[in-house]
Design a protein around this motif. Structure first.
Motif, PDB file in Angstrom:
ATOM      1  N   THR A 208       4.975  63.655  14.993  1.00  0.00           N
ATOM      2  CA  THR A 208       4.810  62.841  16.202  1.00  0.00           C
ATOM      3  C   THR A 208       5.161  61.386  15.934  1.00  0.00           C
ATOM      4  O   THR A 208       5.772  60.721  16.783  1.00  0.00           O
ATOM      5  CB  THR A 208       3.373  62.950  16.717  1.00  0.00           C
ATOM      6  OG1 THR A 208       3.080  64.320  16.998  1.00  0.00           O
ATOM      7  CG2 THR A 208       3.180  62.130  17.977  1.00  0.00           C
ATOM      8  N   ILE A 212       7.710  59.170  18.058  1.00  0.00           N
ATOM      9  CA  ILE A 212       7.330  57.869  18.629  1.00  0.00           C
ATOM     10  C   ILE A 212       8.344  56.801  18.235  1.00  0.00           C
ATOM     11  O   ILE A 212       8.750  55.969  19.066  1.00  0.00           O
ATOM     12  CB  ILE A 212       5.916  57.477  18.181  1.00  0.00           C
ATOM     13  CG1 ILE A 212       4.869  58.366  18.859  1.00  0.00           C
ATOM     14  CG2 ILE A 212       5.633  56.000  18.476  1.00  0.00           C
ATOM     15  CD1 ILE A 212       3.461  58.200  18.309  1.00  0.00           C
ATOM     16  N   LEU A 215      11.434  57.087  20.396  1.00  0.00           N
ATOM     17  CA  LEU A 215      11.211  56.662  21.779  1.00  0.00           C
ATOM     18  C   LEU A 215      11.100  55.147  21.893  1.00  0.00           C
ATOM     19  O   LEU A 215      11.761  54.521  22.732  1.00  0.00           O
ATOM     20  CB  LEU A 215       9.949  57.331  22.322  1.00  0.00           C
ATOM     21  CG  LEU A 215       9.585  57.014  23.777  1.00  0.00           C
ATOM     22  CD1 LEU A 215      10.689  57.468  24.724  1.00  0.00           C
ATOM     23  CD2 LEU A 215       8.261  57.681  24.144  1.00  0.00           C
ATOM     24  N   VAL A 216      10.280  54.558  21.040  1.00  0.00           N
ATOM     25  CA  VAL A 216      10.055  53.112  21.136  1.00  0.00           C
ATOM     26  C   VAL A 216      11.311  52.330  20.790  1.00  0.00           C
ATOM     27  O   VAL A 216      11.652  51.339  21.451  1.00  0.00           O
ATOM     28  CB  VAL A 216       8.872  52.697  20.237  1.00  0.00           C
ATOM     29  CG1 VAL A 216       8.742  51.175  20.171  1.00  0.00           C
ATOM     30  CG2 VAL A 216       7.577  53.307  20.759  1.00  0.00           C
ATOM     31  N   ALA A 219      13.793  52.323  23.685  1.00  0.00           N
ATOM     32  CA  ALA A 219      13.364  51.736  24.955  1.00  0.00           C
ATOM     33  C   ALA A 219      14.074  50.426  25.330  1.00  0.00           C
ATOM     34  O   ALA A 219      14.474  50.261  26.481  1.00  0.00           O
ATOM     35  CB  ALA A 219      11.849  51.545  24.950  1.00  0.00           C
ATOM     36  N   ILE A 227      15.006  56.514  29.699  1.00  0.00           N
ATOM     37  CA  ILE A 227      13.805  56.610  28.868  1.00  0.00           C
ATOM     38  C   ILE A 227      12.896  57.723  29.359  1.00  0.00           C
ATOM     39  O   ILE A 227      12.269  58.431  28.562  1.00  0.00           O
ATOM     40  CB  ILE A 227      13.075  55.263  28.811  1.00  0.00           C
ATOM     41  CG1 ILE A 227      13.999  54.196  28.200  1.00  0.00           C
ATOM     42  CG2 ILE A 227      11.791  55.367  28.010  1.00  0.00           C
ATOM     43  CD1 ILE A 227      14.580  54.570  26.844  1.00  0.00           C
ATOM     44  N   PHE A 228      12.821  57.913  30.689  1.00  0.00           N
ATOM     45  CA  PHE A 228      12.068  59.062  31.211  1.00  0.00           C
ATOM     46  C   PHE A 228      12.599  60.370  30.629  1.00  0.00           C
ATOM     47  O   PHE A 228      11.845  61.250  30.219  1.00  0.00           O
ATOM     48  CB  PHE A 228      12.165  59.120  32.736  1.00  0.00           C
ATOM     49  CG  PHE A 228      11.198  58.241  33.463  1.00  0.00           C
ATOM     50  CD1 PHE A 228      10.046  57.771  32.867  1.00  0.00           C
ATOM     51  CD2 PHE A 228      11.440  57.899  34.788  1.00  0.00           C
ATOM     52  CE1 PHE A 228       9.150  56.959  33.551  1.00  0.00           C
ATOM     53  CE2 PHE A 228      10.554  57.103  35.486  1.00  0.00           C
ATOM     54  CZ  PHE A 228       9.407  56.624  34.871  1.00  0.00           C
ATOM     55  N   GLU A 231      11.758  60.579  26.937  1.00  0.00           N
ATOM     56  CA  GLU A 231      10.318  60.814  26.838  1.00  0.00           C
ATOM     57  C   GLU A 231       9.980  62.283  27.087  1.00  0.00           C
ATOM     58  O   GLU A 231       9.190  62.894  26.348  1.00  0.00           O
ATOM     59  CB  GLU A 231       9.615  59.918  27.860  1.00  0.00           C
ATOM     60  CG  GLU A 231       8.136  60.133  28.043  1.00  0.00           C
ATOM     61  CD  GLU A 231       7.634  59.361  29.252  1.00  0.00           C
ATOM     62  OE1 GLU A 231       7.213  59.998  30.231  1.00  0.00           O
ATOM     63  OE2 GLU A 231       7.674  58.120  29.223  1.00  0.00           O
ATOM     64  N   SER A 232      10.579  62.863  28.105  1.00  0.00           N
ATOM     65  CA  SER A 232      10.327  64.269  28.413  1.00  0.00           C
ATOM     66  C   SER A 232      10.789  65.179  27.284  1.00  0.00           C
ATOM     67  O   SER A 232      10.104  66.139  26.905  1.00  0.00           O
ATOM     68  CB  SER A 232      11.036  64.654  29.717  1.00  0.00           C
ATOM     69  OG  SER A 232      10.531  63.905  30.803  1.00  0.00           O
ATOM     70  N   LEU A 234      11.175  64.400  24.055  1.00  0.00           N
ATOM     71  CA  LEU A 234      10.363  64.233  22.857  1.00  0.00           C
ATOM     72  C   LEU A 234       8.942  64.762  23.049  1.00  0.00           C
ATOM     73  O   LEU A 234       8.343  65.320  22.126  1.00  0.00           O
ATOM     74  CB  LEU A 234      10.332  62.761  22.445  1.00  0.00           C
ATOM     75  CG  LEU A 234      11.698  62.150  22.098  1.00  0.00           C
ATOM     76  CD1 LEU A 234      11.540  60.694  21.704  1.00  0.00           C
ATOM     77  CD2 LEU A 234      12.388  62.932  20.990  1.00  0.00           C
ATOM     78  N   GLN A 235       8.391  64.598  24.269  1.00  0.00           N
ATOM     79  CA  GLN A 235       7.058  65.139  24.519  1.00  0.00           C
ATOM     80  C   GLN A 235       7.070  66.666  24.452  1.00  0.00           C
ATOM     81  O   GLN A 235       6.108  67.284  23.988  1.00  0.00           O
ATOM     82  CB  GLN A 235       6.536  64.674  25.878  1.00  0.00           C
ATOM     83  CG  GLN A 235       5.054  64.870  26.082  1.00  0.00           C
ATOM     84  CD  GLN A 235       4.235  63.898  25.251  1.00  0.00           C
ATOM     85  OE1 GLN A 235       4.302  63.910  24.016  1.00  0.00           O
ATOM     86  NE2 GLN A 235       3.464  63.060  25.935  1.00  0.00           N
TER      87      GLN A 235
END
Length: 262
Positions: A208, A212, A215-216, A219, A227-228, A231-232, A234-235
């Motif tokens: 994780t 992270i 993603l960061v 951004a 980014i949405f 984010e989806s 990677l989540q």
């Protein structure tokens, strides 16, 4: 991974791997061998799933004084200069994209390329007496090793220009205030503070943490829709990890989670 490097000491404590740059007689200034040692060790650490946090530090009186200027005693051609930078770019890229946290432990001086390599790390803890400087303008060069990229994201455009153009030293408390470093502590507490943080990270959800980071770091360069989408994606990966499932089970069972880094 191998540990018999010429200018790099490799230390392992559980899931924490420390890479200690070891040219103390020149304040850990980079020569070709130290750079190659760092590249090889960082790549091995990135690929080793049993390494869950990496610490980058310097032996002796300093983290690092930048490029060993004896390298420039004979003028370089434009092509040779570009080729030289490719090795630094490789090291910075390995650190920046490593799928686990990287912590820089800073003391003495962190200047020039040494500073910019530290900026590529995810967290930076410094002794409160540490001196920081981009330094490049003082020898007629531009910041390299991704310095402009990291500086503008950490401290903003105006402060990045100030640090780069004036090439003045700042001390750790000011570096902490402007966001260049994560935290400054007394020199006597630096090692224990860094090791406590590294151990905490090494006991966390390693996969994780890597997601992270992706993603960061993406951004600042993406619009919200992009980014949405990331984010989806990677989540979706994070929710499948053993550590996520362990965290949910621990919460329901009212006990601390025990992460395996998977």
């Amino acid at each position: 991974m191998r540990t018999d490097f010429q200018h790099l000491i490799v230390q392992r404590q559980g899931g924490v791997l420390t890479l200690l740059m070891n040219r103390p007689e020149v304040l850990n200034a980079f020569n070709a061998q130290l750079l190659q040692d760092c590249i090889e060790a960082a790549q091995a650490a990135a690929e080793d799933e049993t390494v869950r946090c990496v610490v980058l530090a310097g032996a002796g009186r300093a983290f690092g004084s930048g490029q060993d200027l004896s390298f420039f005693k004979d003028p370089l051609s434009e092509d040779a200069g570009r080729d030289h930078l490719q090795h630094y770019h490789r090291l910075v890229q390995i650190i920046h994209t490593m799928p686990k946290p990287v912590v820089a432990a800073l003391h003495g001086v962190a200047t020039g390329i040494s500073l910019n390599i530290a900026l590529a790390c995810d967290l930076r803890i410094a002794a409160d007496t540490t001196r920081f400087s981009e330094g490049f303008a003082r020898i007629g060069l531009v910041p390299d090793g991704g310095g402009a990229y990291f500086l503008t994201r950490l401290v903003g455009l105006s402060k990045a220009l100030e640090l780069s153009l004036l090439a003045e030293e700042i001390l750790a408390p000011e570096a902490e205030r402007i966001g260049l470093i994560h935290k400054c502590v007394p020199l006597s507490e630096l090692e224990t503070t860094v090791q406590a943080l590294a151990q905490r990270l090494a006991e966390g959800p390693t996969v994780t943490y890597g997601l992270i980071k992706r993603l960061v770091y993406a951004a600042p360069d993406g619009d919200l829709s992009t980014i949405f989408a990331l984010e989806s994606e990677l989540q979706g990966q994070a929710i499948q990890t053993a550590d996520h499932k362990e965290a949910v089970a621990a919460f329901l069972q009212k006990r601390p989670p025990s992460y395996t880094g998977q």
